[in-house]
Design a protein around this motif. Structure first.
Motif, PDB file in Angstrom:
ATOM      1  N   ASP A  87       1.196  13.936  -1.357  1.00  0.00           N
ATOM      2  CA  ASP A  87       0.799  13.022  -2.427  1.00  0.00           C
ATOM      3  C   ASP A  87       1.907  12.010  -2.711  1.00  0.00           C
ATOM      4  O   ASP A  87       1.646  10.824  -2.964  1.00  0.00           O
ATOM      5  N   GLU A  88       3.157  12.498  -2.683  1.00  0.00           N
ATOM      6  CA  GLU A  88       4.286  11.609  -2.962  1.00  0.00           C
ATOM      7  C   GLU A  88       4.531  10.647  -1.801  1.00  0.00           C
ATOM      8  O   GLU A  88       4.906   9.489  -2.015  1.00  0.00           O
ATOM      9  N   ILE A  89       4.307  11.105  -0.575  1.00  0.00           N
ATOM     10  CA  ILE A  89       4.414  10.202   0.581  1.00  0.00           C
ATOM     11  C   ILE A  89       3.352   9.114   0.465  1.00  0.00           C
ATOM     12  O   ILE A  89       3.613   7.929   0.685  1.00  0.00           O
ATOM     13  N   ALA A  90       2.147   9.508   0.099  1.00  0.00           N
ATOM     14  CA  ALA A  90       1.046   8.546  -0.038  1.00  0.00           C
ATOM     15  C   ALA A  90       1.345   7.511  -1.110  1.00  0.00           C
ATOM     16  O   ALA A  90       0.869   6.368  -1.029  1.00  0.00           O
ATOM     17  N   ASP A  91       2.123   7.905  -2.112  1.00  0.00           N
ATOM     18  CA  ASP A  91       2.474   6.968  -3.167  1.00  0.00           C
ATOM     19  C   ASP A  91       3.237   5.768  -2.611  1.00  0.00           C
ATOM     20  O   ASP A  91       3.177   4.668  -3.170  1.00  0.00           O
ATOM     21  N   MET A  92       3.942   5.991  -1.499  1.00  0.00           N
ATOM     22  CA  MET A  92       4.660   4.891  -0.845  1.00  0.00           C
ATOM     23  C   MET A  92       3.692   3.859  -0.257  1.00  0.00           C
ATOM     24  O   MET A  92       4.056   2.713  -0.003  1.00  0.00           O
ATOM     25  N   GLN A  93       2.446   4.296  -0.035  1.00  0.00           N
ATOM     26  CA  GLN A  93       1.407   3.418   0.500  1.00  0.00           C
ATOM     27  C   GLN A  93       0.485   2.894  -0.598  1.00  0.00           C
ATOM     28  O   GLN A  93      -0.498   2.210  -0.298  1.00  0.00           O
ATOM     29  N   GLY A  94       0.779   3.262  -1.829  1.00  0.00           N
ATOM     30  CA  GLY A  94      -0.112   2.888  -2.921  1.00  0.00           C
ATOM     31  C   GLY A  94      -1.414   3.658  -2.909  1.00  0.00           C
ATOM     32  O   GLY A  94      -2.423   3.208  -3.457  1.00  0.00           O
ATOM     33  N   LEU A  95      -1.387   4.854  -2.287  1.00  0.00           N
ATOM     34  CA  LEU A  95      -2.616   5.632  -2.117  1.00  0.00           C
ATOM     35  C   LEU A  95      -2.532   7.013  -2.764  1.00  0.00           C
ATOM     36  O   LEU A  95      -3.292   7.904  -2.408  1.00  0.00           O
ATOM     37  N   LYS A  96      -1.613   7.179  -3.715  1.00  0.00           N
ATOM     38  CA  LYS A  96      -1.414   8.519  -4.276  1.00  0.00           C
ATOM     39  C   LYS A  96      -2.681   9.054  -4.922  1.00  0.00           C
ATOM     40  O   LYS A  96      -3.036  10.223  -4.726  1.00  0.00           O
TER      41      LYS A  96
END
Length: 279
Positions: A87-96
């Protein structure tokens, strides 16, 4: 069987109420955070009484000690650590938000873990590998009691294993940091410094977690009842069922009925307090 009650700060009045409720004939302090209620009997009001007093509890055989076990196995995300790494990695893509919704559905057992992982990892395609390091350094924290738990387990002679539906980038670093004997997780494919959105090799799902537990247990020559396993969601059900003592840490509802103990209020080191090794 004895009832063991624990919390970081135990209200003695609440403890006495639970002793009366369960018909216990003696209350013995085991550690500064745990008490044994000898002669206690199951009561339909026990869960509510413990919840109201913010106490955790477990039923344990007389004389059961931590040293009777030989292997401890734990999940990583939301069990050993405070985040779901993907979830935190996805936050880097704006997709959390999108990825976290899939994660939550998988943890509740609403969708298949393999399907959920493939869908989530695909959304990470193109992200720089350096984002993993940023998550590890800036967002990942150990859950309360994690370090003390590992130190206590190691003192008692247990082997330790970290097994995760998450990623090897994180398990490898936590293994080195905390001294786990074994660590297994999913490997993210990387090409030219960026995530491809694919997993390398077999996916570590709930069945694989249990298989790793059983294989290492057998290699060590241990019986099923000599294994402790800890997790928080649906993906941990097979692993807890394969263990002699299953601990659900801040669990999703689907895991509660599978576990021997739910730690809702104590830290992970509550496991030491249960068995009298939490001095």
């Amino acid at each position: 069987m004895n009832l063991v009650v624990l919390a970081r700060d135990v209200d003695r009045a609440a403890l006495e109420r639970i002793a009366t409720l369960t018909g216990a004939h003696a209350v013995e302090q085991i550690t500064p955070r745990s008490f044994r209620l000898s002669g206690a009997r199951p009561h339909e009001g026990l869960l509510a009484a413990c919840a109201e007093a913010r106490l955790d509890h477990a039923w344990l055989p007389e004389g059961r000690r931590l040293a009777d076990f030989g292997l401890f196995v734990t999940d990583m995300d939301s069990t050993l650590i405070n985040i779901e790494c993907i979830d935190e990695i996805a936050d880097m893509q704006g997709l959390k938000a999108e990825v976290a919704a899939i994660t939550e559905a998988a943890m509740q057992g609403e969708i298949d873990f393999r399907e959920s992982l493939s869908r989530r990892v695909a959304l990470l395609a193109g992200l720089p590998e350096s984002a993993l390091g940023e998550v590890y350094e800036k967002r990942l924290q150990l859950n309360p009691g994690a370090e003390r738990l590992l130190q206590g387990l190691q003192r008692a002679g247990l082997r330790t294993m970290l097994v995760s539906g998450g990623f090897t980038y994180f398990t490898e670093r936590l293994q080195a940091r905390l001294g786990f004997d074994h660590a297994y997780a999913n490997a993210l494919e990387v090409a030219n410094g960026r995530l491809t959105g694919r997993i390398v090799g077999d996916i570590v799902d709930g069945a694989a977690k249990a298989a790793h537990l059983q294989r290492v247990r057998d290699e060590l020559g241990l019986a099923e009842d000599q294994v402790i396993a800890a997790g928080d969601g649906a993906n941990d059900i097979p692993m807890l069922r394969a263990a002699g003592f299953g601990v659900a840490f801040r669990p999703k509802p689907v895991l509660r009925d599978v576990a021997h103990c739910c730690l809702d209020h104590s830290g992970l080191d509550g496991i030491l307090d249960l068995f009298g090794d939490g001095s």
